[in-house]
Scaffold this motif. Structure first.
Motif, PDB file in Angstrom:
ATOM      1  N   ASP A 123       0.817  -1.207   0.000  1.00 33.90           N
ATOM      2  CA  ASP A 123       0.000   0.000   0.000  1.00 33.90           C
ATOM      3  C   ASP A 123       0.859   1.268   0.000  1.00 33.90           C
ATOM      4  N   PHE A 124       2.024   1.221   0.604  1.00 34.54           N
ATOM      5  CA  PHE A 124       2.847   2.407   0.759  1.00 34.54           C
ATOM      6  C   PHE A 124       4.052   2.444  -0.173  1.00 34.54           C
ATOM      7  N   GLU A 125       4.210   1.433  -0.986  1.00 36.52           N
ATOM      8  CA  GLU A 125       5.354   1.392  -1.891  1.00 36.52           C
ATOM      9  C   GLU A 125       5.386   2.587  -2.847  1.00 36.52           C
ATOM     10  N   PRO A 126       4.256   3.024  -3.423  1.00 32.79           N
ATOM     11  CA  PRO A 126       4.311   4.214  -4.287  1.00 32.79           C
ATOM     12  C   PRO A 126       4.775   5.464  -3.532  1.00 32.79           C
ATOM     13  N   ALA A 127       4.373   5.607  -2.297  1.00 38.59           N
ATOM     14  CA  ALA A 127       4.808   6.758  -1.504  1.00 38.59           C
ATOM     15  C   ALA A 127       6.307   6.715  -1.263  1.00 38.59           C
ATOM     16  N   VAL A 128       6.819   5.549  -0.945  1.00 37.38           N
ATOM     17  CA  VAL A 128       8.259   5.396  -0.721  1.00 37.38           C
ATOM     18  C   VAL A 128       9.023   5.743  -1.997  1.00 37.38           C
ATOM     19  N   GLU A 129       8.574   5.239  -3.113  1.00 43.09           N
ATOM     20  CA  GLU A 129       9.259   5.516  -4.383  1.00 43.09           C
ATOM     21  C   GLU A 129       9.239   7.003  -4.711  1.00 43.09           C
ATOM     22  N   GLN A 130       8.111   7.661  -4.491  1.00 40.86           N
ATOM     23  CA  GLN A 130       8.023   9.102  -4.757  1.00 40.86           C
ATOM     24  C   GLN A 130       8.958   9.887  -3.831  1.00 40.86           C
ATOM     25  N   LEU A 131       8.983   9.523  -2.557  1.00 41.63           N
ATOM     26  CA  LEU A 131       9.863  10.212  -1.616  1.00 41.63           C
ATOM     27  C   LEU A 131      11.326   9.991  -1.959  1.00 41.63           C
ATOM     28  N   ARG A 132      11.679   8.786  -2.347  1.00 39.21           N
ATOM     29  CA  ARG A 132      13.072   8.515  -2.743  1.00 39.21           C
ATOM     30  C   ARG A 132      13.456   9.318  -3.978  1.00 39.21           C
ATOM     31  N   ALA A 133      12.576   9.379  -4.952  1.00 35.45           N
ATOM     32  CA  ALA A 133      12.858  10.154  -6.164  1.00 35.45           C
ATOM     33  C   ALA A 133      12.998  11.638  -5.828  1.00 35.45           C
ATOM     34  N   ALA A 134      12.125  12.139  -4.975  1.00 32.19           N
ATOM     35  CA  ALA A 134      12.207  13.540  -4.560  1.00 32.19           C
ATOM     36  C   ALA A 134      13.496  13.802  -3.798  1.00 32.19           C
ATOM     37  N   PHE A 135      13.893  12.859  -2.964  1.00 28.98           N
ATOM     38  CA  PHE A 135      15.134  13.008  -2.202  1.00 28.98           C
ATOM     39  C   PHE A 135      16.329  13.134  -3.143  1.00 28.98           C
ATOM     40  N   VAL A 136      16.392  12.281  -4.159  1.00 30.86           N
ATOM     41  CA  VAL A 136      17.506  12.316  -5.111  1.00 30.86           C
ATOM     42  C   VAL A 136      17.542  13.668  -5.818  1.00 30.86           C
ATOM     43  N   LEU A 137      16.385  14.163  -6.226  1.00 32.98           N
ATOM     44  CA  LEU A 137      16.336  15.469  -6.897  1.00 32.98           C
ATOM     45  C   LEU A 137      16.770  16.597  -5.962  1.00 32.98           C
ATOM     46  N   ALA A 138      16.317  16.545  -4.719  1.00 26.44           N
ATOM     47  CA  ALA A 138      16.582  17.623  -3.767  1.00 26.44           C
ATOM     48  C   ALA A 138      17.992  17.578  -3.197  1.00 26.44           C
ATOM     49  N   ALA A 139      18.638  16.439  -3.243  1.00 25.03           N
ATOM     50  CA  ALA A 139      19.946  16.275  -2.603  1.00 25.03           C
ATOM     51  C   ALA A 139      21.025  17.148  -3.225  1.00 25.03           C
ATOM     52  N   SER A 140      20.790  17.672  -4.396  1.00 24.74           N
ATOM     53  CA  SER A 140      21.806  18.514  -5.040  1.00 24.74           C
ATOM     54  C   SER A 140      21.862  19.920  -4.453  1.00 24.74           C
ATOM     55  N   ALA A 141      20.951  20.269  -3.561  1.00 25.64           N
ATOM     56  CA  ALA A 141      20.928  21.598  -2.936  1.00 25.64           C
ATOM     57  C   ALA A 141      21.392  21.478  -1.488  1.00 25.64           C
ATOM     58  N   PRO A 142      22.692  21.585  -1.233  1.00 28.99           N
ATOM     59  CA  PRO A 142      23.237  21.319   0.101  1.00 28.99           C
ATOM     60  C   PRO A 142      22.777  22.282   1.195  1.00 28.99           C
ATOM     61  N   ASP A 143      22.379  23.500   0.838  1.00 28.77           N
ATOM     62  CA  ASP A 143      21.968  24.466   1.857  1.00 28.77           C
ATOM     63  C   ASP A 143      20.468  24.530   2.041  1.00 28.77           C
ATOM     64  N   ASP A 144      19.749  23.654   1.389  1.00 28.44           N
ATOM     65  CA  ASP A 144      18.294  23.646   1.448  1.00 28.44           C
ATOM     66  C   ASP A 144      17.819  22.583   2.433  1.00 28.44           C
ATOM     67  N   ALA A 145      16.727  22.846   3.126  1.00 33.23           N
ATOM     68  CA  ALA A 145      16.203  21.912   4.120  1.00 33.23           C
ATOM     69  C   ALA A 145      15.381  20.780   3.505  1.00 33.23           C
ATOM     70  N   THR A 146      15.082  20.832   2.234  1.00 28.86           N
ATOM     71  CA  THR A 146      14.227  19.819   1.608  1.00 28.86           C
ATOM     72  C   THR A 146      14.782  18.401   1.722  1.00 28.86           C
ATOM     73  N   PRO A 147      16.059  18.159   1.432  1.00 24.63           N
ATOM     74  CA  PRO A 147      16.553  16.781   1.583  1.00 24.63           C
ATOM     75  C   PRO A 147      16.397  16.264   3.017  1.00 24.63           C
ATOM     76  N   HIS A 148      16.643  17.126   3.995  1.00 26.40           N
ATOM     77  CA  HIS A 148      16.472  16.729   5.392  1.00 26.40           C
ATOM     78  C   HIS A 148      15.024  16.345   5.661  1.00 26.40           C
ATOM     79  N   ALA A 149      14.105  17.190   5.227  1.00 32.51           N
ATOM     80  CA  ALA A 149      12.677  16.920   5.463  1.00 32.51           C
ATOM     81  C   ALA A 149      12.248  15.607   4.807  1.00 32.51           C
ATOM     82  N   LEU A 150      12.750  15.339   3.608  1.00 30.24           N
ATOM     83  CA  LEU A 150      12.393  14.095   2.915  1.00 30.24           C
ATOM     84  C   LEU A 150      12.991  12.881   3.618  1.00 30.24           C
ATOM     85  N   ALA A 151      14.221  12.992   4.105  1.00 29.54           N
ATOM     86  CA  ALA A 151      14.827  11.876   4.849  1.00 29.54           C
ATOM     87  C   ALA A 151      14.040  11.598   6.120  1.00 29.54           C
TER      88      ALA A 151
END
Length: 127
Positions: A6-34
Motif C-alpha cells: 500500500d505504501f510502496e508508491p509513496a516510498v518511491e516518490q519520496l526517494r525520487a524527490a530526495f535524489v532530486l533535492a539532494a543537489s541543494a546542500p543548503d536547502d532543508a528539503t533533503p532533510h525533510a524528505l529523509a
C-alpha cells in the motif's frame, strides 16, 4: 491488502524527490524528505533498518543546515522516537518525543495541533 504494498508508491516518490533535492546542500528539503522516509519506514512499513538508515541520513543533512531550526529538529526527534518505538524501546523513544515537544513549542507556541500530536506520541510511549 498487504501493508507494505500500500505504501510502496509513496516510498518511491519520496526517494525520487530526495535524489532530486539532494543537489541543494543548503536547502532543508533533503532533510525533510529523509525524515519523512524514516517515519514512513517506521510507522507504515515497519522496517527498522530502513527507519534507522533514513534517520542517520537526516541527522547528517541536519548538521549541514543553519544552527537554529527548531521545527526541523522537532521533526527529526519525532522520527527518532518512532524508530525507537518500532524496536520496542518505548523508554528510549520518550526523551525524543519530549524534546520534539519542547522544540515545537519553542517554534510555534504551546497551543497548536502539532503540540497536540506530539503529546499523543508521548502518551503512546508511556503505554
Amino acid at each position: 491488502l498487504e501493508l507494505r504494498s500500500d505504501f510502496e508508491p509513496a516510498v518511491e516518490q519520496l526517494r525520487a524527490a530526495f535524489v532530486l533535492a539532494a543537489s541543494a546542500p543548503d536547502d532543508a528539503t533533503p532533510h525533510a524528505l529523509a525524515v519523512r522516509l524514516s517515519v514512513l519506514s517506521a510507522t507504515r512499513l515497519r522496517e527498522s533498518k530502513a527507519a534507522h538508515h533514513w534517520l542517520t541520513v537526516a541527522q547528517f543533512l541536519r548538521a549541514r543546515l543553519p544552527e537554529r531550526a527548531p521545527a526541523l529538529d522537532a521533526q527529526q526527534e519525532v522520527a527518532a522516537g518512532y524508530a525507537e518505538l518500532l524496536d520496542s524501546r518505548a523508554q528510549e523513544a520518550l526523551p525524543h518525543f519530549m524534546r520534539a515537544l519542547e522544540l515545537h513549542q519553542s517554534a510555534y507556541g504551546p497551543s497548536t495541533p502539532g503540540s497536540a500530536r506530539i503529546q499523543g506520541y508521548i502518551a503512546t510511549a508511556h503505554y
